[in-house]
Scaffold this active site. Structure first.
Site, PDB file in Angstrom:
ATOM      1  N   SER A 195     100.672  45.445  74.409  1.00  0.00           N
ATOM      2  CA  SER A 195     100.150  44.138  74.015  1.00  0.00           C
ATOM      3  C   SER A 195      99.769  43.189  75.135  1.00  0.00           C
ATOM      4  O   SER A 195      99.115  42.177  74.881  1.00  0.00           O
ATOM      5  CB  SER A 195     101.152  43.438  73.108  1.00  0.00           C
ATOM      6  OG  SER A 195     101.062  43.977  71.824  1.00  0.00           O
ATOM      7  N   LYS A 234     102.386  32.896  75.364  1.00  0.00           N
ATOM      8  CA  LYS A 234     102.255  33.477  74.030  1.00  0.00           C
ATOM      9  C   LYS A 234     103.219  32.772  73.064  1.00  0.00           C
ATOM     10  O   LYS A 234     104.331  32.387  73.468  1.00  0.00           O
ATOM     11  CB  LYS A 234     102.583  34.974  74.133  1.00  0.00           C
ATOM     12  CG  LYS A 234     102.328  35.800  72.885  1.00  0.00           C
ATOM     13  CD  LYS A 234     102.522  37.283  73.194  1.00  0.00           C
ATOM     14  CE  LYS A 234     102.284  38.194  72.026  1.00  0.00           C
ATOM     15  NZ  LYS A 234     102.406  39.635  72.380  1.00  0.00           N
TER      16      LYS A 234
HETATM   17  N1  GLN Z   1      99.762  47.676  69.110  1.00  0.00           N
HETATM   18  C1  GLN Z   1     101.156  47.948  69.218  1.00  0.00           C
HETATM   19  C2  GLN Z   1     101.846  47.603  67.932  1.00  0.00           C
HETATM   20  O1  GLN Z   1     101.188  47.163  67.065  1.00  0.00           O
HETATM   21  C3  GLN Z   1     101.726  47.202  70.364  1.00  0.00           C
HETATM   22  C4  GLN Z   1     102.275  45.889  70.030  1.00  0.00           C
HETATM   23  C5  GLN Z   1     102.903  45.184  71.179  1.00  0.00           C
HETATM   24  O2  GLN Z   1     102.864  45.666  72.312  1.00  0.00           O
HETATM   25  N2  GLN Z   1     103.548  44.069  70.869  1.00  0.00           N
HETATM   26  O3  GLN Z   1     103.011  47.782  67.769  1.00  0.00           O
END
Ligand code: GLN
Length: 487
Positions: free
Chosen positions: A178, A79
């Site tokens: 995520s 990533k």
């Molecule tokens: N969807 C969550 C957010 O927007 C999780 C993001 C993540 O795990 N980096 O914060």
């Protein structure tokens, strides 16, 4: 060269072939680059690593010198919030568009020391904020199963590349889901380790008390392979734990006698297809000798509010450093304050700006007690309820997402609907627990097969149990990741 570098092979098969001299790190890298070209329309990569060829040659020399390398020649994509010396680390943001890492993240260094070759950096939601892969400044990542749909986020590219067969494995990061949510929507495994299990050194911070690096893969054995390399104590991350990794993919025997608790709060609001895949997975577990019960964690109804009231303040503080003076692409002109303001206005996208404002508000004097401080107390309640549930059950189960991949643009104009996509994943981060999304089936939507993920949650430091369960489910055919067919 008896083994053609077929994209459907597992990491373990690639590595064995390299170790046996049937293929070379350079050939595997070429194959990954060819696949990346062919899958260009997915927009899954932000950059290719131009040092990869040199890395592949170095691995070959180490092998010829007799070194044993557990990840010999394994091509992998990471990533774009993971630092790798000499490569751009953009975090999916204009703010860091030209930032070149002067150092390498510990997890990435461990991969390379073990013989892996970093093919490139994956697209992601800006600064890992989002649930769809659409908030990247470099455009959305498209789902390999249906390019009119999102991959999920924020490790959007990391999930898409594994689903499309560019590389057998990738690294993502998980602050509130995520790794797991895009893994579910793209039909691959995604593991969020126990907080502290993998060093965060070199991972660009989103919300430091929640962030964890985790692997995505199509085979349980590959999760084990990666975790054995990247997990472990790191003196450069004060929150990293001294728990030596002993991962193996399990067998169906590991499911016998397992006490599985389905979380009541995750049963409402799912699509028919997600409900059916959950039922089928539970049936398969029973068939393999597990017992299945239900358990309620009432505090989970506050999980989303709690998560955002903790993650946004932490993010607003972590992102203060991007002022164009020390970090960030500077918008010049005017006085220092004017330059900083323009830098932050132009460098950050809408979602990031929204979170900085809400986060700063929640931390401000007069509101701190009502918001941030209260959220930290609810966080404790949630952790306590998980602990109590683990008194009765070895592992807890929910869908990873209440629905399969949604359409591009469907939720972008309504942040609250987007945040609600995290309903099944955020509590795990608040409690610091390990959780794994397994590719458990499909839901047929508009004539397309869309992947559905089921989440297994274990007590802290029992990450190994999750990978054994995955191997067990794979062994009985209840779980299987496929490479997405060409669109
Ligand atoms: N969807 C969550 C957010 O927007 C999780 C993001 C993540 O795990 N980096 O914060």
């Amino acid at each position: 060269m008896s083994l053609p570098p077929t994209h459907a092979h597992s990491a373990s098969e690639f590595i064995r072939a390299v170790q046996l001299g049937e293929t070379t790190p350079a050939d595997l890298l070429d194959a990954a680059r060819t696949r990346a070209d062919a899958a260009g329309q997915l927009n899954a990569l932000i950059s290719l690593n131009d040092q990869a060829g040199v890395q592949a040659a170095a691995v070959q020399s180490r092998l010829e010198a007799g070194e044993t390398l557990p990840l010999a020649g394994l091509p992998i994509i990471i990533k774009d919030n993971l630092n790798l010396t000499g490569t751009r680390t953009t975090c999916g943001s204009r703010m860091l568009e030209h930032y070149v890492s002067p150092y390498t993240a510990t997890a990435v260094q461990r991969l390379m020391s073990a013989g892996a070759v970093i093919v490139g950096k994956a697209n992601m939601d800006e600064f890992a904020m989002g649930s769809s892969g659409e908030s990247s400044a470099f455009g959305p990542t498209l789902n390999p199963w249906d390019t009119a749909r999102v991959t999920g986020g924020t490790s959007s590219g990391s999930a898409a590349v594994v689903a499309a067969g560019l590389t057998p494995v990738s690294l993502g990061s998980d602050t509130g889901g995520s790794v797991r949510q895009p893994a579910a929507l793209c039909g691959v495994y995604g593991l969020k380790p126990t907080y502290g299990r993998v060093s965060r050194y070199g991972l660009v911070a989103h919300a430091s008390s929640l962030d964890q690096i985790g692997p995505l893969a199509r085979h349980a054995t590959d999760l084990a392979l990666l975790m054995n390399v990247i997990a472990g104590h790191d003196p450069r991350d004060a929150t990293s734990l001294d728990a030596p990794p002993v991962f193996t993919a399990g067998t169906p025997e590991d499911l016998r006698g397992l006490r599985v608790g389905v979380i009541t709060e995750s049963l409402g609001g799912n699509t028919v297809g997600v409900g059916a895949v959950l039922d089928a997975t539970l049936d398969a577990l029973r068939g393999a000798g597990a017992s299945v019960g239900e358990v309620s964690l009432p505090a989970l109804k506050h999980a989303i509010a709690t998560y955002y009231l903790i993650s946004m303040p932490e993010a607003s503080s972590n992102l203060a450093r991007y002022d164009g003076m020390v970090y960030g692409t500077r918008e010049p002109g005017g006085d220092v304050l004017g330059s900083m303001t323009r830098t932050r206005e132009r460098g950050f996208g809408r979602e990031v700006q929204r979170r900085i404002m809400i986060g700063t508000y929640a931390l401000s004097s007069g509101y701190y007690d009502a918001y941030y401080s209260k959220a930290t107390r609810v966080r404790r309640l949630i952790a306590d309820e998980f602990r109590a549930a683990f008194g009765q059950f070895d592992v807890l189960v929910t869908p990873t997402s209440p629905f399969p991949a949604f359409r591009l643009g469907e939720k972008m104009s309504d942040p609250l609907t987007m945040y609600a996509a995290d309903v099944d994943t955020v509590a795990v981060n608040l409690a610091g627990l390990p959780a794994l999304s397994v590719p458990a089936g499909f839901e047929q939507v508009d004539g397309k097969r869309l992947p559905v993920g089921i989440q297994f949650i274990a007590p802290a430091l029992q990450d190994e149990l999750l990978v054994r369960i995955a191997g067990g489910l794979e062994g009985i055919g209840a779980v299987q990741a496929e490479v997405a067919p060409p669109q």
